[in-house]
Design a protein around this motif. Structure first.
Motif, PDB file in Angstrom:
ATOM      1  N   VAL A   1      -7.528  -0.220  -8.345  1.00  0.00           N
ATOM      2  CA  VAL A   1      -7.022  -1.151  -7.343  1.00  0.00           C
ATOM      3  C   VAL A   1      -7.596  -2.524  -7.682  1.00  0.00           C
ATOM      4  CG1 VAL A   1      -7.049  -1.831  -4.918  1.00  0.00           C
ATOM      5  CG2 VAL A   1      -6.846   0.585  -5.527  1.00  0.00           C
ATOM      6  N   VAL A   2      -6.729  -3.488  -7.929  1.00  0.00           N
ATOM      7  CA  VAL A   2      -7.159  -4.833  -8.285  1.00  0.00           C
ATOM      8  C   VAL A   2      -6.633  -5.811  -7.240  1.00  0.00           C
ATOM      9  CG1 VAL A   2      -7.226  -6.576 -10.103  1.00  0.00           C
ATOM     10  CG2 VAL A   2      -6.944  -4.169 -10.712  1.00  0.00           C
ATOM     11  N   SER A   3      -7.489  -6.691  -6.770  1.00  0.00           N
ATOM     12  CA  SER A   3      -7.059  -7.628  -5.739  1.00  0.00           C
ATOM     13  C   SER A   3      -7.864  -8.921  -5.799  1.00  0.00           C
ATOM     14  CB  SER A   3      -7.216  -7.004  -4.345  1.00  0.00           C
ATOM     15  OG  SER A   3      -6.825  -7.918  -3.345  1.00  0.00           O
ATOM     16  N   THR A   4      -7.222 -10.018  -5.460  1.00  0.00           N
ATOM     17  CA  THR A   4      -7.926 -11.296  -5.312  1.00  0.00           C
ATOM     18  C   THR A   4      -8.582 -11.379  -3.940  1.00  0.00           C
ATOM     19  OG1 THR A   4      -5.893 -12.346  -4.495  1.00  0.00           O
ATOM     20  CG2 THR A   4      -6.333 -12.505  -6.862  1.00  0.00           C
ATOM     21  N   ASP A   5      -8.281 -10.433  -3.070  1.00  0.00           N
ATOM     22  CA  ASP A   5      -8.809 -10.398  -1.712  1.00  0.00           C
ATOM     23  C   ASP A   5     -10.048  -9.493  -1.663  1.00  0.00           C
ATOM     24  OD1 ASP A   5      -9.351 -10.183   0.968  1.00  0.00           O
ATOM     25  OD2 ASP A   5      -7.320  -9.638   1.573  1.00  0.00           O
ATOM     26  N   TYR A   6     -11.210 -10.097  -1.493  1.00  0.00           N
ATOM     27  CA  TYR A   6     -12.457  -9.333  -1.448  1.00  0.00           C
ATOM     28  C   TYR A   6     -12.416  -8.295  -0.330  1.00  0.00           C
ATOM     29  CZ  TYR A   6     -14.621 -12.737  -4.617  1.00  0.00           C
ATOM     30  OH  TYR A   6     -14.926 -13.518  -5.702  1.00  0.00           O
ATOM     31  N   ASN A   7     -11.820  -8.654   0.797  1.00  0.00           N
ATOM     32  CA  ASN A   7     -11.786  -7.748   1.948  1.00  0.00           C
ATOM     33  C   ASN A   7     -11.014  -6.469   1.644  1.00  0.00           C
ATOM     34  OD1 ASN A   7     -13.329  -9.328   3.715  1.00  0.00           O
ATOM     35  ND2 ASN A   7     -11.563 -10.573   4.261  1.00  0.00           N
ATOM     36  N   LYS A   8     -10.014  -6.547   0.770  1.00  0.00           N
ATOM     37  CA  LYS A   8      -9.237  -5.353   0.416  1.00  0.00           C
ATOM     38  C   LYS A   8     -10.111  -4.351  -0.329  1.00  0.00           C
ATOM     39  CE  LYS A   8      -5.030  -3.737  -1.871  1.00  0.00           C
ATOM     40  NZ  LYS A   8      -3.777  -4.126  -2.576  1.00  0.00           N
ATOM     41  N   ILE A   9     -10.928  -4.838  -1.262  1.00  0.00           N
ATOM     42  CA  ILE A   9     -11.812  -3.943  -2.010  1.00  0.00           C
ATOM     43  C   ILE A   9     -12.896  -3.386  -1.089  1.00  0.00           C
ATOM     44  CG2 ILE A   9     -13.324  -3.706  -3.998  1.00  0.00           C
ATOM     45  CD1 ILE A   9     -10.397  -4.298  -4.687  1.00  0.00           C
ATOM     46  N   LEU A  10     -13.431  -4.231  -0.212  1.00  0.00           N
ATOM     47  CA  LEU A  10     -14.456  -3.779   0.731  1.00  0.00           C
ATOM     48  C   LEU A  10     -13.901  -2.717   1.680  1.00  0.00           C
ATOM     49  CD1 LEU A  10     -16.184  -7.173   1.601  1.00  0.00           C
ATOM     50  CD2 LEU A  10     -17.209  -5.244   0.380  1.00  0.00           C
ATOM     51  N   ALA A  11     -12.681  -2.946   2.174  1.00  0.00           N
ATOM     52  CA  ALA A  11     -12.057  -1.974   3.075  1.00  0.00           C
ATOM     53  C   ALA A  11     -11.811  -0.651   2.352  1.00  0.00           C
ATOM     54  CB  ALA A  11     -10.740  -2.532   3.619  1.00  0.00           C
ATOM     55  N   GLY A  12     -11.440  -0.722   1.077  1.00  0.00           N
ATOM     56  CA  GLY A  12     -11.220   0.487   0.295  1.00  0.00           C
ATOM     57  C   GLY A  12     -12.494   1.299   0.120  1.00  0.00           C
ATOM     58  N   LEU A  13     -13.614   0.592  -0.132  1.00  0.00           N
ATOM     59  CA  LEU A  13     -14.901   1.280  -0.238  1.00  0.00           C
ATOM     60  C   LEU A  13     -15.272   1.942   1.085  1.00  0.00           C
ATOM     61  CD1 LEU A  13     -17.231  -1.118  -2.290  1.00  0.00           C
ATOM     62  CD2 LEU A  13     -16.653   1.246  -2.867  1.00  0.00           C
ATOM     63  N   LYS A  14     -15.029   1.229   2.163  1.00  0.00           N
ATOM     64  CA  LYS A  14     -15.410   1.731   3.490  1.00  0.00           C
ATOM     65  C   LYS A  14     -14.592   2.954   3.885  1.00  0.00           C
ATOM     66  CE  LYS A  14     -16.451   0.033   8.138  1.00  0.00           C
ATOM     67  NZ  LYS A  14     -16.519  -1.172   9.003  1.00  0.00           N
ATOM     68  N   SER A  15     -13.313   2.953   3.547  1.00  0.00           N
ATOM     69  CA  SER A  15     -12.423   4.055   3.947  1.00  0.00           C
ATOM     70  C   SER A  15     -12.413   5.205   2.943  1.00  0.00           C
ATOM     71  CB  SER A  15     -10.992   3.531   4.110  1.00  0.00           C
ATOM     72  OG  SER A  15     -10.456   3.144   2.851  1.00  0.00           O
ATOM     73  N   ASN A  16     -13.120   5.033   1.825  1.00  0.00           N
ATOM     74  CA  ASN A  16     -13.153   6.014   0.740  1.00  0.00           C
ATOM     75  C   ASN A  16     -11.860   6.043  -0.065  1.00  0.00           C
ATOM     76  OD1 ASN A  16     -14.494   7.871  -0.887  1.00  0.00           O
ATOM     77  ND2 ASN A  16     -13.815   9.635   0.314  1.00  0.00           N
ATOM     78  N   ALA A  17     -11.030   5.009   0.071  1.00  0.00           N
ATOM     79  CA  ALA A  17      -9.871   4.878  -0.809  1.00  0.00           C
ATOM     80  C   ALA A  17     -10.324   4.416  -2.192  1.00  0.00           C
ATOM     81  CB  ALA A  17      -8.877   3.878  -0.220  1.00  0.00           C
ATOM     82  N   ILE A  18     -11.514   3.796  -2.254  1.00  0.00           N
ATOM     83  CA  ILE A  18     -12.139   3.338  -3.494  1.00  0.00           C
ATOM     84  C   ILE A  18     -13.531   3.941  -3.560  1.00  0.00           C
ATOM     85  CG2 ILE A  18     -13.104   1.326  -4.701  1.00  0.00           C
ATOM     86  CD1 ILE A  18     -10.781  -0.319  -3.523  1.00  0.00           C
ATOM     87  N   GLN A  19     -13.909   4.476  -4.730  1.00  0.00           N
ATOM     88  CA  GLN A  19     -15.223   5.096  -4.877  1.00  0.00           C
ATOM     89  C   GLN A  19     -16.183   4.273  -5.740  1.00  0.00           C
ATOM     90  OE1 GLN A  19     -12.268   7.221  -5.525  1.00  0.00           O
ATOM     91  NE2 GLN A  19     -12.386   7.374  -3.288  1.00  0.00           N
ATOM     92  N   VAL A  20     -15.645   3.498  -6.666  1.00  0.00           N
ATOM     93  CA  VAL A  20     -16.452   2.667  -7.567  1.00  0.00           C
ATOM     94  C   VAL A  20     -15.860   1.268  -7.563  1.00  0.00           C
ATOM     95  CG1 VAL A  20     -17.293   2.362  -9.941  1.00  0.00           C
ATOM     96  CG2 VAL A  20     -16.951   4.670  -9.028  1.00  0.00           C
ATOM     97  N   ALA A  21     -16.725   0.234  -7.588  1.00  0.00           N
ATOM     98  CA  ALA A  21     -16.167  -1.123  -7.506  1.00  0.00           C
ATOM     99  C   ALA A  21     -17.010  -2.137  -8.259  1.00  0.00           C
ATOM    100  CB  ALA A  21     -16.038  -1.547  -6.045  1.00  0.00           C
TER     101      ALA A  21
END
Length: 332
Positions: A65-85
């Motif tokens: 998941v690639v994004s210019t929006d920091y909040n999108k990556i942070l939200a992904g980590l929080k929801s477990n949609a993203i595991q490594v960042a």
């Protein structure tokens, strides 16, 4: 001797069991979140060879998941949609404070440097020669700021360039636009803005890949050194997965790792590889973030004295707890 061989056989059996458990405990899928400092397409293209090698090494299906929006990556980590960042230090601080993720590695530059710098840039023909010129001309210049999740694009210049000079950007500039490193560079190159934030990593890349564009900008202010960006993973990953993830990144690009290619890392941000790190690297960033919040609270005319005191207590309590967490990370 018979007892000794028995012990050895037991230990070997245990080791085999642990190795088996390690592979069994690996997740079937890992999603890596990448913050795009240029464009999402460009960032994904630069990182894809590393992601492919990561998938082969872990024998796991890897998504990005690639994004210019920091909040999108942070939200992904929080929801477990993203595991490594991969995140900048400021966004990493937010992730660590949420208690869902922790730092396990840090980028290492090819020149061995331990960090990079935030900068303020202007068009090469600009009459602005220094930060002092901006501070002396309130309400005159147009400013491209960075996303509030950006360390070098927002947090560091907000503290070192403006707060330490006792000025708020909102009261200093005629107009403020929020962009990112790519947009800020282009706006300055095109002469659409008077001054913008950026960092030395992006300028080095621009100088290497588009020297004619690099020659259209000029640096008028440089911050103190900022620690190189960290890599994080979710705390609730199985221990075996954490170990395999760390093994991959810490060894990637090293001479003893024939599967990786140094040119791949150089193409990302002129990297030579990654080194072990912990949440403790965020302590200076936490101090700056706390100062910024306390200063904003102090100068907020909409708050009463009682409200300011309450906010002060909440901010100091919050960062006191966070600071203790970061200090404990030094023991890891």
């Amino acid at each position: 001797m018979k007892n000794l061989w028995g012990i050895i056989l037991v230990l070997c059996s245990m080791a085999a069991s642990c190795a088996f458990a390690k592979d069994e405990d690996l997740p079937k899928q890992i999603t890596v979140g990448l913050i795009a400092t240029t464009t999402a397409e460009d960032t994904e293209k630069r990182w894809q060879p590393v992601i492919d090698d990561f998938a082969r090494y872990t024998r796991t299906e890897v998504h990005v998941v690639v994004s210019t929006d920091y909040n999108k990556i942070l939200a992904g980590l929080k929801s477990n949609a993203i595991q490594v960042a991969w995140l900048g230090n400021k966004a990493a601080l937010d992730a660590v404070e949420d208690q869902h993720a922790t730092i396990f590695a840090q980028m290492v530059k090819i020149d061995g440097s331990h960090g990079y710098n935030s900068v303020l840039i202007v068009p090469v023909a600009s009459p602005i020669k220094s930060l002092a010129d901006i501070l002396a001309n309130k309400g005159v210049y147009r400013f491209y700021d960075g996303d509030k999740g950006s360390t070098s694009g927002y947090l560091v210049p907000a503290y070192y360039a403006f707060a330490k000079n006792k000025v708020e950007p909102e009261r200093l500039f005629k107009q403020i636009t929020v962009g990112n490193h790519k947009k800020n560079l282009q706006a300055v190159i095109d002469g659409q803005v008077d001054v913008a934030t950026n960092n030395t990593d992006e300028l080095d890349r621009l100088k290497k890949e588009a020297p004619e564009q690099f020659n259209k900008i000029r640096v008028i202010w440089t911050s103190p050194l900022i620690s190189n960006d960290p890599l994080l993973y979710r705390k609730d990953l199985p221990a075996a997965a954490k170990a395999r993830i760390e093994e991959f990144f810490i060894t990637y690009g090293k001479p003893k790792d024939p599967a990786s290619h140094p040119d791949v890392l150089q193409n990302i941000l002129n990297l030579s590889g990654f080194q072990h790190s912990t949440d403790a690297q965020l302590k200076p960033i936490a101090d700056i973030a706390m100062f910024g919040l306390l200063r904003s609270n102090m100068y907020d005319a909409s708050l009463s004295t009682e409200q300011k005191q309450k906010a002060f207590e909440e901010i100091t309590a919050r960062f006191g707890k966070l600071s203790a967490t970061l200090e404990m990370a030094r023991l890891r």
